[in-house]
Design a protein around this motif. Structure first.
Motif, PDB file in Angstrom:
ATOM      1  N   HIS A   1     -34.806 103.313  27.159  1.00 51.97           N
ATOM      2  CA  HIS A   1     -34.190 104.585  27.546  1.00 51.97           C
ATOM      3  C   HIS A   1     -34.220 104.734  29.067  1.00 51.97           C
ATOM      4  O   HIS A   1     -33.249 105.155  29.679  1.00 51.97           O
ATOM      5  N   GLU A   2     -35.371 104.368  29.664  1.00 51.07           N
ATOM      6  CA  GLU A   2     -35.524 104.528  31.107  1.00 51.07           C
ATOM      7  C   GLU A   2     -36.360 103.400  31.678  1.00 51.07           C
ATOM      8  O   GLU A   2     -37.309 102.935  31.047  1.00 51.07           O
ATOM      9  N   VAL A   3     -35.995 102.967  32.882  1.00 52.33           N
ATOM     10  CA  VAL A   3     -36.749 101.944  33.615  1.00 52.33           C
ATOM     11  C   VAL A   3     -36.974 102.466  35.029  1.00 52.33           C
ATOM     12  O   VAL A   3     -36.056 103.005  35.652  1.00 52.33           O
ATOM     13  N   ARG A   4     -38.213 102.299  35.502  1.00 51.90           N
ATOM     14  CA  ARG A   4     -38.556 102.675  36.877  1.00 51.90           C
ATOM     15  C   ARG A   4     -39.094 101.437  37.589  1.00 51.90           C
ATOM     16  O   ARG A   4     -39.991 100.777  37.087  1.00 51.90           O
ATOM     17  N   VAL A   5     -38.547 101.169  38.758  1.00 56.51           N
ATOM     18  CA  VAL A   5     -38.958 100.010  39.545  1.00 56.51           C
ATOM     19  C   VAL A   5     -39.294 100.486  40.952  1.00 56.51           C
ATOM     20  O   VAL A   5     -38.535 101.255  41.552  1.00 56.51           O
ATOM     21  N   LEU A   6     -40.434 100.023  41.458  1.00 53.63           N
ATOM     22  CA  LEU A   6     -40.802 100.308  42.844  1.00 53.63           C
ATOM     23  C   LEU A   6     -40.607  99.039  43.657  1.00 53.63           C
ATOM     24  O   LEU A   6     -41.104  97.975  43.286  1.00 53.63           O
ATOM     25  N   VAL A   7     -39.874  99.169  44.764  1.00 50.08           N
ATOM     26  CA  VAL A   7     -39.622  98.047  45.661  1.00 50.08           C
ATOM     27  C   VAL A   7     -40.299  98.349  46.989  1.00 50.08           C
ATOM     28  O   VAL A   7     -40.022  99.391  47.608  1.00 50.08           O
ATOM     29  N   ASP A   8     -41.194  97.474  47.409  1.00 48.54           N
ATOM     30  CA  ASP A   8     -41.893  97.626  48.681  1.00 48.54           C
ATOM     31  C   ASP A   8     -40.864  97.562  49.808  1.00 48.54           C
ATOM     32  O   ASP A   8     -40.098  96.604  49.900  1.00 48.54           O
ATOM     33  N   GLU A   9     -40.842  98.599  50.662  1.00 46.89           N
ATOM     34  CA  GLU A   9     -39.836  98.662  51.719  1.00 46.89           C
ATOM     35  C   GLU A   9     -39.991  97.536  52.744  1.00 46.89           C
ATOM     36  O   GLU A   9     -38.999  96.989  53.220  1.00 46.89           O
TER      37      GLU A   9
ATOM     38  N   ALA B   1     -41.250 100.704  31.791  1.00 48.21           N
ATOM     39  CA  ALA B   1     -40.155 100.815  30.816  1.00 48.21           C
ATOM     40  C   ALA B   1     -40.553 101.840  29.765  1.00 48.21           C
ATOM     41  O   ALA B   1     -41.684 101.832  29.269  1.00 48.21           O
ATOM     42  N   TYR B   2     -39.616 102.713  29.409  1.00 43.04           N
ATOM     43  CA  TYR B   2     -39.856 103.790  28.463  1.00 43.04           C
ATOM     44  C   TYR B   2     -38.941 103.652  27.255  1.00 43.04           C
ATOM     45  O   TYR B   2     -37.739 103.417  27.403  1.00 43.04           O
ATOM     46  N   ALA B   3     -39.535 103.813  26.068  1.00 40.52           N
ATOM     47  CA  ALA B   3     -38.787 103.742  24.809  1.00 40.52           C
ATOM     48  C   ALA B   3     -37.926 104.995  24.661  1.00 40.52           C
ATOM     49  O   ALA B   3     -38.074 105.979  25.387  1.00 40.52           O
ATOM     50  N   TRP B   4     -37.065 104.946  23.682  1.00 38.71           N
ATOM     51  CA  TRP B   4     -36.214 106.098  23.390  1.00 38.71           C
ATOM     52  C   TRP B   4     -37.073 107.228  22.831  1.00 38.71           C
ATOM     53  O   TRP B   4     -37.971 106.981  22.029  1.00 38.71           O
ATOM     54  N   PRO B   5     -36.813 108.483  23.249  1.00 44.32           N
ATOM     55  CA  PRO B   5     -37.560 109.606  22.676  1.00 44.32           C
ATOM     56  C   PRO B   5     -37.369 109.650  21.162  1.00 44.32           C
ATOM     57  O   PRO B   5     -36.310 109.288  20.646  1.00 44.32           O
ATOM     58  N   GLU B   6     -38.412 110.073  20.462  1.00 42.93           N
ATOM     59  CA  GLU B   6     -38.361 110.091  18.992  1.00 42.93           C
ATOM     60  C   GLU B   6     -37.480 111.192  18.440  1.00 42.93           C
ATOM     61  O   GLU B   6     -37.065 111.130  17.291  1.00 42.93           O
ATOM     62  N   GLY B   7     -37.200 112.198  19.224  1.00 45.48           N
ATOM     63  CA  GLY B   7     -36.333 113.282  18.770  1.00 45.48           C
ATOM     64  C   GLY B   7     -36.037 114.229  19.906  1.00 45.48           C
ATOM     65  O   GLY B   7     -36.561 114.081  21.018  1.00 45.48           O
ATOM     66  N   PRO B   8     -35.191 115.225  19.652  1.00 44.58           N
ATOM     67  CA  PRO B   8     -34.850 116.199  20.692  1.00 44.58           C
ATOM     68  C   PRO B   8     -36.106 116.905  21.208  1.00 44.58           C
ATOM     69  O   PRO B   8     -36.967 117.310  20.434  1.00 44.58           O
TER      70      PRO B   8
ATOM     71  N   ASP C   1     -27.613 108.174  26.496  1.00 46.66           N
ATOM     72  CA  ASP C   1     -27.226 108.003  25.088  1.00 46.66           C
ATOM     73  C   ASP C   1     -27.718 106.654  24.577  1.00 46.66           C
ATOM     74  O   ASP C   1     -27.567 105.629  25.240  1.00 46.66           O
ATOM     75  N   ARG C   2     -28.274 106.675  23.391  1.00 49.94           N
ATOM     76  CA  ARG C   2     -28.823 105.459  22.791  1.00 49.94           C
ATOM     77  C   ARG C   2     -27.700 104.556  22.275  1.00 49.94           C
ATOM     78  O   ARG C   2     -26.761 105.022  21.646  1.00 49.94           O
ATOM     79  N   ARG C   3     -27.827 103.261  22.592  1.00 47.22           N
ATOM     80  CA  ARG C   3     -26.912 102.238  22.081  1.00 47.22           C
ATOM     81  C   ARG C   3     -27.746 101.035  21.680  1.00 47.22           C
ATOM     82  O   ARG C   3     -28.803 100.773  22.263  1.00 47.22           O
TER      83      ARG C   3
END
Length: 88
Positions: free
Chosen positions: A49-57, A67-74, A41-43
């Motif tokens: 909206h979403e963050v993806r991080v890769l951590v080397d093991e 980093a991903y922006a909020w979708p523009e619509g449904p 939910d947007r606040r």
């Protein structure tokens, strides 16, 4: 990148307001853990909206960030707005 991740997650990590998924992946030939955090939910206080991080093991260090922006619509997809990575 570490400081930005710590600050961002401290600001935006609220139980019940985000989903977190963890998976093992290979990135540039190295085993990594991918952590995906999504705000369903947007606040106003959530930057992405979403963050993806890769951590080397082996190193225990972040090597990739998306980093991903909020979708523009449904039904629309979130757009990639920031991406950083280290290969050496």
């Amino acid at each position: 990148m570490i400081d930005q991740l710590v600050d961002g997650w401290a600001r935006e990590m609220h139980p019940g307001l985000m989903d977190v998924a963890v998976a093992e992946v290979v990135h540039h030939g190295r085993r990594c853990v991918r952590i995906t955090s999504t705000h369903p939910d947007r606040r106003a206080d959530f930057l992405y909206h979403e963050v993806r991080v890769l951590v080397d093991e082996e190193l225990g260090l972040p090597v990739h960030f998306e980093a991903y922006a909020w979708p523009e619509g449904p039904g629309s997809r979130a757009k990639l707005v920031e991406e950083y990575g280290y290969s050496n």
